[in-house]
Design an enzyme around this catalytic site. Structure first.
Site, PDB file in Angstrom:
ATOM      1  N   ARG A  61       0.830  -1.119  -0.075  1.00 20.16           N
ATOM      2  CA  ARG A  61       0.020  -0.023   0.129  1.00 20.16           C
ATOM      3  C   ARG A  61       0.706   1.060   0.014  1.00 20.16           C
ATOM      4  O   ARG A  61       0.790   1.587   1.062  1.00 20.16           O
ATOM      5  CB  ARG A  61      -0.789   0.035   1.319  1.00 20.16           C
ATOM      6  CG  ARG A  61      -1.963  -1.162   1.265  1.00 20.16           C
ATOM      7  CD  ARG A  61      -2.769  -1.252   2.350  1.00 20.16           C
ATOM      8  NE  ARG A  61      -1.738  -1.773   3.635  1.00 20.16           N
ATOM      9  CZ  ARG A  61      -2.132  -1.913   4.807  1.00 20.16           C
ATOM     10  NH1 ARG A  61      -3.207  -1.391   5.395  1.00 20.16           N
ATOM     11  NH2 ARG A  61      -1.325  -2.229   5.640  1.00 20.16           N
ATOM     12  N   ASP A  63       2.440   4.819  -0.439  1.00 20.97           N
ATOM     13  CA  ASP A  63       2.208   6.277  -0.083  1.00 20.97           C
ATOM     14  C   ASP A  63       2.028   7.461  -1.308  1.00 20.97           C
ATOM     15  O   ASP A  63       2.674   7.008  -2.355  1.00 20.97           O
ATOM     16  CB  ASP A  63       3.069   6.909   0.918  1.00 20.97           C
ATOM     17  CG  ASP A  63       2.875   6.411   2.472  1.00 20.97           C
ATOM     18  OD1 ASP A  63       1.531   6.010   2.576  1.00 20.97           O
ATOM     19  OD2 ASP A  63       3.542   6.703   3.370  1.00 20.97           O
ATOM     20  N   ARG A 212      12.427   4.916   3.146  1.00 21.17           N
ATOM     21  CA  ARG A 212      12.829   6.244   2.886  1.00 21.17           C
ATOM     22  C   ARG A 212      13.639   6.763   3.903  1.00 21.17           C
ATOM     23  O   ARG A 212      14.773   7.661   3.850  1.00 21.17           O
ATOM     24  CB  ARG A 212      11.447   7.126   2.707  1.00 21.17           C
ATOM     25  CG  ARG A 212      10.882   6.889   1.221  1.00 21.17           C
ATOM     26  CD  ARG A 212       9.982   8.007   0.735  1.00 21.17           C
ATOM     27  NE  ARG A 212       8.647   7.546   1.596  1.00 21.17           N
ATOM     28  CZ  ARG A 212       7.673   8.556   2.154  1.00 21.17           C
ATOM     29  NH1 ARG A 212       7.994   9.930   2.063  1.00 21.17           N
ATOM     30  NH2 ARG A 212       6.739   8.271   2.587  1.00 21.17           N
TER      31      ARG A 212
END
Length: 287
Positions: A61, A63, A212
């Site tokens: 899922r 972002d 990230r």
């Protein structure tokens, strides 16, 4: 029949999906926002002329702003409906060019795009001081102004491999575990211009913002701004590290999702569900 439920009422289909995430508010459907799930769930019933919604289960899922080349989902359709090849062709006519369904294939009913996955592989793309920025690729690559030492960067990546608590690199969610097993974390510089640096990160599952954040920490070490000892201290922490930069979404792409052979799908899904339940984990990948 492969992919049929016990009563033969439905059949399961795998969707292989790609998208440029720049103009999407992420994968998950949200009222009033353009999302990948929202677009697919709007158009699939229409092009197949179905009166009922067709929910999609997805492997990762992603972002807002995150891209995908190898996203995987599954849908259940009426058992007497074979969407090949009409679904891919018809979706190509109605979807915007930044979203593509590459393939639709029948799979066993035990296949679960989310829980059957063995691993998810992401690549984060960077331009550094040794790169020659290409404006055509600017929406998929992030620029850092330092020069990256890939030996330092790769040593830092190796130090994070294995089973550990990645709390320092995750946005904590109530009741969700931050314990993960990092399977691969390495960087290469492509030889051809613009000499992009690609950081590959692979795990069975990720916490929110984990990839990230890992890239932010790795680039800090690879640029010489932080020593390896700093990363070791951060990795040992059991709380979110404010010193770790969460890199922009634009550089991140879901490249591939791995699954076991068909005869191991059910066992893998059962194992993954048990882990999620026991650990009260609410996310597989929310990058």
């Amino acid at each position: 029949m492969a992919g049929s439920d016990s009563g033969g009422r439905t059949r399961r289909w795998r969707l292989d999906i790609g998208y440029d995430g720049a103009d999407f508010s992420g994968w998950a459907a949200q009222p009033g926002l353009r999302t990948v799930q929202g677009e697919l769930e709007r158009w699939i019933p229409r092009v197949l002329r179905l009166s009922e919604p067709v929910p999609i289960t997805v492997a990762g899922r992603t972002d807002a702003g995150v891209h995908a080349r190898g996203q995987v989902g599954h849908i259940d359709l009426p058992g007497d409906l074979d969407p090949r090849p009409d679904l891919v062709r018809r979706l190509a006519r109605v979807l915007d060019p930044d979203l593509v369904v590459h393939d639709v294939t029948p799979v066993p009913v035990a296949f679960d795009a989310r829980f059957s996955a063995l691993w998810r592989r992401y690549i984060y793309r960077l331009w550094d001081a040794d790169s020659r920025r290409d404006p055509v690729l600017r929406r998929q690559v992030v620029t850092v102004h330092d020069q990256l030492d890939l030996d330092l960067l790769n040593a830092a990546g190796r130090s994070l491999l294995g089973l550990r608590d990645f709390a320092a690199f995750c946005k904590r969610r109530e009741g969700a575990t931050t314990i993960r097993t990092l399977l691969d974390c390495h960087a290469v510089r492509l030889e051809d211009a613009p000499r992009t640096v690609e950081i590959t990160v692979c795990a069975a599952a990720f916490c929110h913002s984990m990839v990230r954040s890992l890239v932010g920490a790795l680039t800090a070490v690879g640029s010489g701004r932080r020593p390896q000892g700093w990363l070791d201290d951060v990795a040992a922490s059991t709380s979110r590290a404010s010193s770790v930069l969460v890199m922009p979404a634009a550089g991140l792409t879901l490249e591939e999702v791995g699954y076991p052979p068909d005869d191991e799908l059910a066992a893998r899904a059962e194992q993954a569900r048990a882990v999620r339940t026991s650990e009260h984990c609410g996310c597989d990948q929310m990058e």
